[in-house]
Design an enzyme around this catalytic site. Structure first.
Site, short mmCIF file in Angstrom:
data_model
loop_
_atom_site.label_atom_id
_atom_site.label_comp_id
_atom_site.label_asym_id
_atom_site.label_seq_id
_atom_site.Cartn_x
_atom_site.Cartn_y
_atom_site.Cartn_z
N ASP A 136 10.51 -2.53 1.58
CA ASP A 136 10.31 -1.59 2.23
C ASP A 136 9.23 -1.48 3.25
O ASP A 136 9.30 -3.00 4.13
CB ASP A 136 9.42 -0.93 0.75
CG ASP A 136 9.03 0.07 0.81
OD1 ASP A 136 8.93 0.97 1.36
OD2 ASP A 136 10.04 0.88 -0.81
N HIS A 201 4.34 4.26 1.93
CA HIS A 201 5.78 4.10 1.65
C HIS A 201 5.79 2.86 0.14
O HIS A 201 6.16 3.21 -1.23
CB HIS A 201 6.92 4.35 1.84
CG HIS A 201 8.05 4.35 1.80
ND1 HIS A 201 8.96 3.88 1.47
CD2 HIS A 201 9.13 6.23 2.04
CE1 HIS A 201 10.25 4.66 0.46
NE2 HIS A 201 10.73 5.29 0.92
N SER A 527 13.54 8.21 -2.82
CA SER A 527 12.89 6.99 -2.24
C SER A 527 11.98 6.81 -4.24
O SER A 527 11.34 5.86 -4.41
CB SER A 527 11.97 6.73 -0.93
OG SER A 527 12.88 6.30 -0.04
#
Length: 737
Positions: A136, A201, A527
């Site tokens: 990630d 994220h 996601s």
């Protein structure tokens, strides 16, 4: 080929994507050179790699080599011209050569909503031995979600490491590993060469999988509750492979997979998009295959290109592909007009209005110049007349994100944004803002032009209860664009309005002028759905540490909660087997198990060449003729079934042979229940499966006979095996391409 140069170009197809640029052969680009196999001698593998470059007259091999993969893969990232890449592709030692590409990144109530409460039973000792690896954008080590209070040392199997880097305080007994991969060596002006998360994220996805229990988590006082991952006692390892400016490159992804496999993670979670129709050139598929061989299940996001059909990505059958569903919570802001009419808009706005009403204008009516009129209705930057924006609320149509930033920058109050998309995905606004549909937009625009002094106000966002679950509009759909017999996505999980940890290094919107920062934020996307299923996989593995990746995947798929075709018109192409059901996945009764050979046989039946299959599985080549015969429908023991109808106006017959392994009580009897749609006949033989202490696996055959259907039509049925304790359900999808 005696007497020939070792660099004679072969007939191997070399797919080269240059994003529309015309390049001369001499221009150097990064290519992945894949040798196949797992190197037993890392030093010898590295020497072989250098020798290959030397044979093709690449003099400065050290300058050409960007990265050498010798732990889990035998591969090379190298700067090559197109001619050099073609020459190397023809060498006997090389399995495949393809250009380095860049991928895009594809949430606390969600766990309670899908049935995994804090009171759920746990194997805490085994859970603390589970290591979840994430590929990630990095991680925020100081987040409460990754504190190590009460944690002992890492499991003995852990071979990874963690150092101190820029803006990165280091690891602990919860966050046991953190590495970054930026193999092109180029600085990113918006990022930091460190495992630290600048984007937010990675922190969000990691805390969703395995974050600690954190009380009073919220955003603007909304979604207030206890934040937690599926497996709060598990360990986390972060592999930063995605960067703010460039995204996630093939060479960094491959390095991340290699490190995670070698370090000893148990589950890999990857919320990153793929985009190739060729498994042999799909880095995520290749990395996940090698992980599978080591007993590691890879869970990946389905993509955010819905609701269009065949937009699904990460569709290899050895990957568990996750679509996004909504939970029964959303965020709405009331818009009150000067005429007393009120409308509900979508979005998150923390701003309390300072007065009852503000002057209201339409962007279409206040262009900076006549030439800006087309852009002004979208409130695009530098298209509005500042003197007519100041102190006003502006009605805009959606073309680009951040129109409230444009309005605020000109002294305006905020923005009412009309949109026909993303209405089920509330956005965070950096100024008073809300999103409304086109019907409401027409009503507001009509009001603006019905009076000399239009006015309105956007009230502070409130949390509302909505019907759920539903598949998010953005979630990518099937059918599988590569394999006609493999249903994708496999399942869906919460991916809308998910509250989880965030980074302090980025404002909530990332927009210019935004001063909002928070330890937690709300995000939407596949996601966010992916780490929910990664967490469930880790949860199941904590109870069944010896189960194969396929067994865990089967358990999650066959116990999923069926969803409504009336609510989700795309049916299984939107939600797969249904919504993930964590507690039932612990005890599935039967599993559809598979091993490496099963997947290789599947690839043979897909029509891939021996060399292409070798590129995926890690060998020089695969001799498909030496494998057991089979048919396309039953080349893989998949827990779902999909039949594509023939072009001719005749009945299509599909035969699916499957084997189920008993993981429930030693003595069990399962009876089959069939649901068939109109125009389709489905039979199963035998209709009863009997298991005993000496018989743990049973075979059965499903025959599907479907009458001709209109093009692009899909119908579905199911096969359910029932015992007095268990329900094992497999969707059966019939589709006319």
């Amino acid at each position: 080929m005696s007497g020939s140069s070792p660099c004679i170009h072969s007939n191997l197809l070399l797919l080269v994507i240059f994003a529309g640029l015309t390049l001369i052969n001499a221009e150097k680009k990064v290519y992945i050179v894949y040798f196949g196999g797992r190197p037993d001698d890392r030093q010898a593998a590295a020497q072989t790699q250098q020798d290959v470059l030397s044979k093709c007259d690449i003099v400065d091999t050290e300058e050409s080599i960007v990265h050498s993969y010798t732990k889990s893969f035998n591969a090379l990232a190298a700067k090559l011209s197109e001619d050099e890449a073609q020459k190397i592709a023809g060498m006997e030692e090389v399995v495949s050569v393809f250009p380095n590409r860049y991928h895009k990144l594809h949430t606390t109530k969600s766990w309670d909503f899908i049935g995994l409460p804090r009171t759920a039973r746990r194997q805490l000792k085994q859970e603390s031995n589970i290591i979840v690896g994430l590929l990630d954008t990095g991680i925020t080590p100081q987040s409460e979600s990754f504190a190590d209070n009460g944690f002992g040392p890492p499991p003995a199997k852990w071979k990874g490491s963690c150092g101190r880097f820029a803006n990165f305080s280091g690891c602990n007994n919860k966050l046991i590993g953190a590495k970054y991969f930026k193999l092109d060596g180029k600085p990113d002006p918006d990022d930091i060469l460190s495992p630290v998360d600048v984007e937010g994220h990675g922190t969000h996805t990691a805390s969703t999988v395995a974050g600690n229990i954190v009380k009073n988590a919220n955003l603007f006082g909304l979604a207030k509750g206890t934040a937690r991952g599926a497996v709060p006692s598990a360990r986390v390892a972060m592999y930063k492979v995605c960067w703010v400016s460039t995204g996630c490159s093939d060479m960094d992804l491959l390095a991340g997979f290699e490190a995670a496999i070698a370090d000893g993670v148990d589950v890999i979670s990857i919320s990153i998009g793929g985009f190739t129709f060729n498994y042999a050139e799909d880095i995520i598929a290749i990395g996940a295959f090698h992980a599978m061989k080591k007993g590691i299940l890879t869970i990946a996001s389905a993509g955010n290109d819905g609701p269009d059909e065949s937009t699904i990505v990460n569709h290899a059958p050895w990957i568990l592909t996750v679509g996004a569903s909504g939970i029964d919570r959303s965020f709405r802001s009331k818009v009150v007009l000067g005429n007393g009419k009120t409308f509900l808009g979508s979005g998150l706005s923390a701003f309390d209005p300072k007065q009852k009403n503000y002057p209201l204008v339409s962007g279409a009516d206040i262009p900076k110049t006549k030439a800006d009129k087309e852009n002004s209705r979208f409130c695009i930057e530098d298209s509005l007349d500042p003197t007519k924006v100041k102190g006003k609320l502006v009605y805009c149509e959606l073309e680009e994100w951040g129109v409230e930033s444009v309005v605020k920058g000109l002294g305006g109050i905020g923005a009412i944004v009309e949109s026909t998309v993303f209405l089920d995905t509330p956005q965070i606004f950096m100024a008073p803002g809300t999103m409304i549909n086109d019907t409401v937009g027409q009503a507001i625009d009509g009001y603006i032009h019905s009076t000399r002094t239009p006015s309105g106000v956007i009230q502070r966002t409130k949390e509302v209860k909505i019907p759920a679950p539903f598949v998010a509009s953005f979630s990518s759909r099937g059918p599988n664009p590569v394999s006609q017999h493999i249903l994708k996505p496999d399942v869906v999980a919460p991916g809308v309005d998910i509250l989880a940890s965030y980074t302090p290094l980025k404002s909530l919107t990332g927009l210019k002028g935004d001063t909002q920062f928070s330890k937690f934020t709300i995000m939407s996307g596949t996601s966010m759905a992916c780490p929910h299923v990664s967490g469930v996989a880790a949860y199941v593995k904590s109870f069944h540490p010896k189960w194969s990746p396929a067994a865990i995947k089967s358990a999650i798929t066959t116990t999923a909660k069926p969803m409504s075709r009336r609510v989700n018109k795309d049916g299984e192409f939107a939600y797969g087997a249904g919504q993930v059901n964590p507690l039932r996945a612990l005890s599935p009764g039967l599993v559809y198990d598979m091993n490496e050979t099963s997947y290789i046989q599947f690839l043979c039946h897909e029509g891939l060449s021996g060399k292409s299959i070798g590129a995926i599985v890690g060998s020089k080549s695969v001799n498909c003729s030496s494998l057991l015969p089979g048919h396309g429908n039953d080349a893989l023991n998949y827990p779902t079934m999909q039949l594509s109808l023939k072009d001719k106006n005749e009945t299509t017959v599909g035969v699916f042979r499957r084997t189920v392994t008993n993981v429930g009580p030693a003595q069990s009897v399962y009876k089959a229940t069939i649901e068939a749609p109109q125009g389709v006949k489905i039979t199963v033989t035998p209709t009863t499966l009997v298991f005993s202490p000496t018989v743990q696996a049973r075979r059965f055959k499903v025959v599907v006979k479907a009458k001709p259907m209109a093009s692009k039509k899909m119908v579905s049925g199911s096969l359910t095996w029932r015992s007095h304790r268990h329900i094992v359900r497999s969707p059966i999808v019939i589709y006319k391409p």
